[in-house]
Write a protein that holds these residues in place. Sequence first.
Motif, short mmCIF file in Angstrom:
data_model
loop_
_atom_site.label_atom_id
_atom_site.label_comp_id
_atom_site.label_asym_id
_atom_site.label_seq_id
_atom_site.Cartn_x
_atom_site.Cartn_y
_atom_site.Cartn_z
N ALA A 1 0.82 -1.21 0.00
CA ALA A 1 0.00 0.00 0.00
C ALA A 1 0.85 1.26 0.00
CB ALA A 1 -0.91 0.00 1.23
N SER A 2 2.17 1.11 -0.03
CA SER A 2 3.08 2.23 0.17
C SER A 2 3.48 2.92 -1.13
CB SER A 2 4.34 1.76 0.89
OG SER A 2 4.03 1.19 2.13
N TYR A 3 4.00 4.14 -0.98
CA TYR A 3 4.53 4.88 -2.12
C TYR A 3 5.68 4.10 -2.76
CZ TYR A 3 1.94 9.05 -0.70
OH TYR A 3 0.95 9.93 -0.38
N VAL A 4 5.83 4.24 -4.06
CA VAL A 4 6.92 3.59 -4.78
C VAL A 4 8.22 4.34 -4.46
CG1 VAL A 4 7.88 3.00 -7.03
CG2 VAL A 4 5.43 2.79 -6.64
N SER A 5 9.14 3.66 -3.79
CA SER A 5 10.43 4.25 -3.48
C SER A 5 11.34 4.14 -4.70
CB SER A 5 11.07 3.53 -2.29
OG SER A 5 11.37 2.18 -2.64
N LYS A 6 12.46 4.87 -4.67
CA LYS A 6 13.44 4.77 -5.75
C LYS A 6 13.97 3.34 -5.85
CE LYS A 6 16.32 6.32 -8.91
NZ LYS A 6 17.12 5.12 -9.19
N GLU A 7 14.20 2.70 -4.70
CA GLU A 7 14.71 1.32 -4.70
C GLU A 7 13.70 0.36 -5.32
OE1 GLU A 7 16.72 3.66 -1.56
OE2 GLU A 7 14.62 3.32 -2.10
N MET A 8 12.41 0.58 -5.01
CA MET A 8 11.37 -0.27 -5.59
C MET A 8 11.28 -0.03 -7.10
SD MET A 8 9.04 -2.59 -4.81
CE MET A 8 8.49 -2.39 -3.11
N GLU A 9 11.34 1.22 -7.51
CA GLU A 9 11.26 1.57 -8.93
C GLU A 9 12.39 0.91 -9.73
OE1 GLU A 9 11.05 5.64 -11.66
OE2 GLU A 9 11.01 5.77 -9.48
N ASP A 10 13.55 0.79 -9.09
CA ASP A 10 14.71 0.19 -9.76
C ASP A 10 14.52 -1.30 -10.05
OD1 ASP A 10 16.02 2.60 -9.78
OD2 ASP A 10 17.23 2.19 -8.00
N LEU A 11 13.50 -1.92 -9.44
CA LEU A 11 13.22 -3.34 -9.67
C LEU A 11 12.27 -3.57 -10.85
CD1 LEU A 11 12.77 -4.61 -5.99
CD2 LEU A 11 14.82 -4.76 -7.43
N ASP A 12 11.85 -2.49 -11.49
CA ASP A 12 10.83 -2.60 -12.55
C ASP A 12 11.27 -3.53 -13.68
OD1 ASP A 12 8.38 -1.82 -13.92
OD2 ASP A 12 9.69 -0.71 -15.28
N THR A 13 12.48 -3.34 -14.18
CA THR A 13 12.95 -4.16 -15.30
C THR A 13 13.03 -5.63 -14.91
OG1 THR A 13 14.21 -2.32 -16.23
CG2 THR A 13 14.84 -4.53 -16.92
N ALA A 14 13.55 -5.90 -13.72
CA ALA A 14 13.66 -7.28 -13.26
C ALA A 14 12.30 -7.92 -13.10
CB ALA A 14 14.42 -7.32 -11.93
N ALA A 15 11.32 -7.15 -12.59
CA ALA A 15 9.96 -7.68 -12.43
C ALA A 15 9.34 -7.99 -13.79
CB ALA A 15 9.10 -6.68 -11.66
N LYS A 16 9.54 -7.09 -14.74
CA LYS A 16 9.00 -7.32 -16.09
C LYS A 16 9.64 -8.52 -16.76
CE LYS A 16 7.53 -2.57 -17.05
NZ LYS A 16 7.85 -1.29 -17.73
N ASN A 17 10.95 -8.65 -16.59
CA ASN A 17 11.65 -9.78 -17.20
C ASN A 17 11.14 -11.12 -16.67
OD1 ASN A 17 13.24 -8.11 -18.76
ND2 ASN A 17 14.98 -8.12 -17.35
N LYS A 18 10.69 -11.11 -15.42
CA LYS A 18 10.18 -12.36 -14.83
C LYS A 18 8.65 -12.45 -14.91
CE LYS A 18 13.77 -14.06 -11.85
NZ LYS A 18 14.01 -14.85 -10.62
N GLY A 19 8.01 -11.45 -15.53
CA GLY A 19 6.56 -11.46 -15.65
C GLY A 19 5.84 -11.29 -14.34
N LEU A 20 6.43 -10.54 -13.40
CA LEU A 20 5.86 -10.37 -12.06
C LEU A 20 5.11 -9.05 -11.93
CD1 LEU A 20 8.88 -11.61 -9.91
CD2 LEU A 20 6.83 -12.90 -10.56
N VAL A 21 3.98 -9.09 -11.25
CA VAL A 21 3.23 -7.88 -10.93
C VAL A 21 3.67 -7.39 -9.56
CG1 VAL A 21 0.95 -6.87 -10.55
CG2 VAL A 21 1.25 -8.69 -12.26
N PHE A 22 4.21 -6.18 -9.51
CA PHE A 22 4.56 -5.52 -8.25
C PHE A 22 3.64 -4.31 -8.09
CE2 PHE A 22 9.13 -6.73 -6.82
CZ PHE A 22 8.84 -8.07 -6.99
#
Length: 454
Positions: free
Chosen positions: A100-121
């Motif tokens: 439920a939290s704001y997207v931090s810079k560290e969380m945003e940096d995981l976007d490519t990795a999440a997409k590559n694995k087909g994960l919804v964050f």
Amino acid sequence: MRKILVIGSGKSSSYLIKYLLDKSEEEDLHIIVGDIDLRIAQKLIKDHEHGHAITLDVFNHQSRKQAIENADIVVSMLPARYHIEVARDCITLGKNLVTASYVSKEMEDLDTAAKNKGLVFMNEIGVDPGIDHMSAMKVIDKIRAKGGKMVLFESFAGGLVAPESDNNLWNYKFTWNPRNVVVAGQGSAAKFIQEGNYKYIPYHRLFRRTEFLDVDGYGRFEAYANRDSLKYQSAYGLDQIKTLYRGTMRRVGFSRAWNIFVQLGMTDDSYTIDDSENMSYRDFVNAFLPYSHTDSVELKFRLSLKIDQDDIVWEKLEELDLFNSTKMVGLKKATPAEILQKILMDSWMLEEHEKDMIVMYHKFGYKLNDKMYQIDSTMVTMGEDQTYTAMAKTVGLPVAIATLAILNEKITTPGVQIPITKEVYVPILKELEDFDIIFTEKEVPYLGYNPLNV
């Protein structure tokens, strides 16, 4: 059974866990609630056959990783700064994640990795942020679909005390983390756009620049500006908008009185006070006032802040027992903000029988066929008790609904995201109506920016 891991069972988790347990039989779910305090988790599970509680220390890498590996999807209800380790484990282990939290810079940096694995964050899926995103985008998309061009968007939200429990002069009680209330607005200046001009409000002026709002059936409110109203400008597709303002709602008169604490320096959290544990409340107040061998603390206070004795602000301050010489601070090496929080918690904590209230208000101004139009959208929801609060309801239910939708592959777009697409907001807003979280939209004459101040 499909396993959902909920990490954290604090105040915002009650509705979330109840929703998932209520759905567990028909959806073939098993709910695992992990918390450092096992008793709190067990209290929310209530011996339900489709749920169980585990002791989970998020700083213990091995136990955290094992719990995540055992789940089909992970919900992190931890404080925002602790999400990132959970998120990294989810990337490694291939698990979808909801917070439920704001997207931090560290969380945003995981976007490519999440997409590559087909994960919804999925992030920012609580109330504010969360319900505010979804309810705003629903109307903005509707305006665009008929050819309208957005020229104004204002959005306000507040966690307040329900009318039947509103029994102090401040018309306010803590319904969420008290610390966040005490330090609200600190840091960079509030920034927004008004009629095409960038505007800034520094912290020392923040609580004297308020907007007024009327909510049908609930009277008048005021709002002070959030630190960065422009944070979602591009995400909402509002790069060309003329007015963009986001704010926090309180009852009228709160901000003027709160400004007294700001002016004295009582909300400062940047330094500690010597010998604070041996201070009385009166000593604490006196520490911010000039010395006088004749004038009382009360007189010095009124003279320094130019408060008349018959001013309602003075009555509000006295109601807090600020000048008590026997009540002790009792906090070692405390900051002014920490001491003020302790004082306020004496008066502003909800009693067991009292209820909270969430209020949200959006204004949409748009141009269509050379004419100006405005839609006002409001939502008010009440809590039931101290466990099932309005805050827990509006934070936890969107999280729970999104979690089940991701698990059922109704939300499939991968990556680090917030709930601003139709795939997400249409079904969630529709289901929230079943829980009386309903927005009332009405067409009103276009009045431009802040008409109540004119």
